[in-house]
Design a protein around this motif. Sequence first.
Motif, PDB file in Angstrom:
ATOM      1  N   GLU A  53       0.835  -1.206   0.000  1.00 44.19           N
ATOM      2  CA  GLU A  53       0.000   0.000   0.000  1.00 44.19           C
ATOM      3  C   GLU A  53       0.870   1.256   0.000  1.00 44.19           C
ATOM      4  N   GLU A  56       2.519   1.629  -3.376  1.00 45.82           N
ATOM      5  CA  GLU A  56       1.545   2.103  -4.364  1.00 45.82           C
ATOM      6  C   GLU A  56       1.270   3.595  -4.181  1.00 45.82           C
ATOM      7  N   ASN A  57       1.155   4.045  -2.939  1.00 40.61           N
ATOM      8  CA  ASN A  57       0.945   5.474  -2.672  1.00 40.61           C
ATOM      9  C   ASN A  57       2.140   6.303  -3.129  1.00 40.61           C
ATOM     10  N   PHE A  59       4.274   5.444  -5.468  1.00 37.82           N
ATOM     11  CA  PHE A  59       4.271   5.399  -6.933  1.00 37.82           C
ATOM     12  C   PHE A  59       3.257   6.375  -7.504  1.00 37.82           C
ATOM     13  N   ARG A  60       2.061   6.399  -6.921  1.00 37.56           N
ATOM     14  CA  ARG A  60       1.010   7.315  -7.377  1.00 37.56           C
ATOM     15  C   ARG A  60       1.475   8.771  -7.262  1.00 37.56           C
ATOM     16  N   ALA A  61       2.102   9.100  -6.117  1.00 34.43           N
ATOM     17  CA  ALA A  61       2.597  10.467  -5.907  1.00 34.43           C
ATOM     18  C   ALA A  61       3.705  10.795  -6.904  1.00 34.43           C
ATOM     19  N   LYS A  63       4.148   9.432  -9.847  1.00 34.54           N
ATOM     20  CA  LYS A  63       3.533   9.501 -11.174  1.00 34.54           C
ATOM     21  C   LYS A  63       2.863  10.860 -11.382  1.00 34.54           C
ATOM     22  N   LEU A  64       2.128  11.337 -10.395  1.00 36.88           N
ATOM     23  CA  LEU A  64       1.480  12.648 -10.500  1.00 36.88           C
ATOM     24  C   LEU A  64       2.515  13.759 -10.637  1.00 36.88           C
ATOM     25  N   GLU A  67       4.114  13.496 -14.098  1.00 35.69           N
ATOM     26  CA  GLU A  67       3.142  13.931 -15.105  1.00 35.69           C
ATOM     27  C   GLU A  67       3.054  15.453 -15.129  1.00 35.69           C
TER      28      GLU A  67
END
Length: 167
Positions: A53, A56-57, A59-61, A63-64, A67
């Motif tokens: 978890e 994943e958090n 990675f999400r941060a 990625k944002l 981007e």
Amino acid sequence: MDDWIILTLILFLGLLAAYLLFKYIALKGRTESRARELYETWQAKEMERQVSEKAENLFRAWKLDEEKKIRQDAVKKSEAVIRGKVTEHLIPYFPDFEYNPKDARFLGTPVDFIVFDGLSEGEMNKVVFVEVKSGKTGTLSPREKLVRDCIGRGKVSYEIIHNRENN
């Protein structure tokens, strides 16, 4: 004889109690061992879930953030391209453009301008192919180099195409 039966019964009950105590201790040990095993399995799965978890958090941060950086870079590049295109069109009106803006004709590709030097005054001095470069590097594209080299070799001509319509 009564004493012997009572003694046998006491001995039997004692042996039964010892047997049951032994079985209880063995069962308790297996139960505790199984409980510890189940707890350790649960703990490992829970830690794996938490790590997953968190990863994943993160990675999400990431990625944002990436981007956002990519979008900002794209906007900067787009602005630079637009600025370059506008500059290409307006360069004949800049003070350091050495030709009369009336003599310049915008093509855009493979060269930006053809200047018919002196044409607006009624005399032709020369024809100049002009490529405008803005930004840090002034490198020519492969196509622009081909045009430059062809002109440099004197491979330039003038043709008249006459279209006769049959009416």
